[in-house]
Design an enzyme around this catalytic site. Structure first.
Site, PDB file in Angstrom:
ATOM      1  N   CYS A   1      -0.236  -3.898   8.743  1.00  0.00           N
ATOM      2  CA  CYS A   1      -1.005  -2.781   8.547  1.00  0.00           C
ATOM      3  C   CYS A   1      -1.882  -2.194   9.788  1.00  0.00           C
ATOM      4  CB  CYS A   1      -1.825  -2.888   7.186  1.00  0.00           C
ATOM      5  SG  CYS A   1      -0.790  -3.218   5.677  1.00  0.00           S
TER       6      CYS A   1
ATOM      7  N   HIS B   1      -7.091   2.618   7.259  1.00  0.00           N
ATOM      8  CA  HIS B   1      -5.848   2.003   6.928  1.00  0.00           C
ATOM      9  C   HIS B   1      -6.135   2.224   5.184  1.00  0.00           C
ATOM     10  CE1 HIS B   1      -2.530   0.146   5.368  1.00  0.00           C
ATOM     11  NE2 HIS B   1      -3.314  -1.240   5.134  1.00  0.00           N
TER      12      HIS B   1
ATOM     13  N   ASN C   1      -0.596   1.888  -0.551  1.00  0.00           N
ATOM     14  CA  ASN C   1      -0.711   1.249   0.809  1.00  0.00           C
ATOM     15  C   ASN C   1       0.662   1.199   1.314  1.00  0.00           C
ATOM     16  OD1 ASN C   1      -0.701  -0.606   3.113  1.00  0.00           O
ATOM     17  ND2 ASN C   1      -1.978  -2.008   1.822  1.00  0.00           N
TER      18      ASN C   1
END
Ligand code: COA
Length: 335
Positions: free
Chosen positions: A119, A261, A291
């Protein structure tokens, strides 16, 4: 590769693009698979739905479409692109998916490679590409973040399957000798805490011939200690951003947009609170996409650029964080 231009002192941001698959998996639909509810997922994460790749939507397909959008947005001829960096942990080809994207784009003058940092991947790739531009070797780069975590989620694990979705985003960046809109960055890794979030290979022993073993290659689904990852994010992200602001003589009230993020709305809110950045400056689209790993930051930025929230010369503080554990931050001026 053209001759090195040592006058290239800075980076400017020229375009953005994104792509998400059509298939929508709502919280309500997930609750038909595992014991959960729309109310639980929304209140703990802020996520309502996510996109799931199907045939024709692998990382190469998604990355290509996002990159093409960014290149169109920048108004570039594909032949002028020198560098393509694809941040992904879920390549369509373990040898790298960036070369296939280069071929599909017809960007025959670009060197193209993958970068894996989960990520944090997009942020690390953006920093990597910027260093190549500032080094004077390349003029134009496309940085892509694309992931298809749906292929590696354990769809029976309600603690993790609710979080992830698929998608891609890209930015087109260019070297310049007039100014530098890449104000600063910082990157960190703590491999000792790596076991909190993994997508590990499954080492199944087999033999080639008598007495010569080999390990066949496949991967176990995502394994996550949600509470530890949560604690890591709400502690480390404000620290790294605050340090970057201080180093670059910025204060958090000079920041127009905080683009984190997109992992969990509660993480976004907590980081904003610690940095004293008001809610209206914290961009969020995880309600729609969940996500998407390396894709979240460029997907969010592209949406905000296209709906004219992010405007020329806006100051953007961004941070990626996740498996590794790894995390990083960058301070940029759009344009
Ligand atoms: N639906 C309903 N109940 C659930 C559930 C779900 N999807 N997932 C877990 N639960 C239950 C647990 O079983 C537990 O029940 P118990 O108390 O009876 O044992 C309870 O809810 C609380 O679980 P917990 O793990 O403490 O929840 P939480 O508040 O920490 O929320 C996450 C879980 C995953 C949402 C949260 O920890 C998180 O977002 N962490 C960060 C993860 C992340 O962002 N990863 C990617 C980083 S890049």
């Amino acid at each position: 590769m053209e001759e090195k231009n040592l006058n290239q002192i800075g980076v400017s941001f020229k375009g953005s693009g994104s792509y998400v698959p059509d298939q929508i998996l709502t919280n309500q639909k997930i609750s038909q698979k595992v014991d959960t509810s729309d109310e639980w997922i929304k209140s703990r994460t802020g996520i309502s739905e996510r996109r799931i790749s199907s045939l024709g939507d692998n990382v190469t397909d998604m990355g290509y479409k996002a990159a093409l959008n960014a290149i169109d947005n920048a108004n570039w001829d594909v032949k002028t692109i020198d560098l393509i960096v694809l941040a992904t942990s879920t390549p369509h080809d373990l040898f790298g998916s960036a070369p296939s994207i280069q071929a599909k784009l017809g960007a025959s003058n670009a060197v193209a490679f993958d970068l894996t940092a989960a990520c944090s991947g997009f942020l690390f790739a953006l920093i990597t590409a910027s260093q190549f531009l500032k080094g004077g070797n390349f003029k134009r780069a496309v940085v892509i973040g694309a992931d298809q975590l749906s292929s590696f989620v354990d769809w029976k694990d309600r603690r993790s399957c609710i979080l992830f979705g698929d998608g891609a985003g890209a930015l087109a960046i260019e070297a310049t000798n007039e100014f530098d809109n890449f104000i600063g960055f910082d990157m960190r890794t703590d491999g000792k805490r790596g076991s909190f979030l993994n997508l590990p290979s499954k080492n199944k022993k087999d033999s080639i011939i008598d007495n010569i073993d080999f390990l066949s290659g496949s991967f176990s689904p995502i394994q996550m200690n949600g509470q530890e990852v949560y604690k890591f994010a709400v502690k480390e992200v404000p620290i790294i951003l605050d340090k970057l602001f201080r180093e670059k003589n910025y204060t958090s009230d000079q920041v127009d947009w905080l683009v984190l993020h997109q992992a969990n709305q509660r993480i976004l809110d907590s980081v904003g609170e610690r940095l004293k950045i008001p809610r209206e400056k914290i961009l969020s689209n995880l309600e729609k996409y969940g996500n998407t790993s390396a894709a979240t930051i460029p997907l969010m930025m592209d949406e905000a650029i296209r709906n004219q929230n992010i405007k020329q010369n806006d100051i953007i503080a961004t941070s990626g964080f996740g498996a590794g554990l790894s995390w990083g931050a960058a301070l940029i001026k759009w344009g």
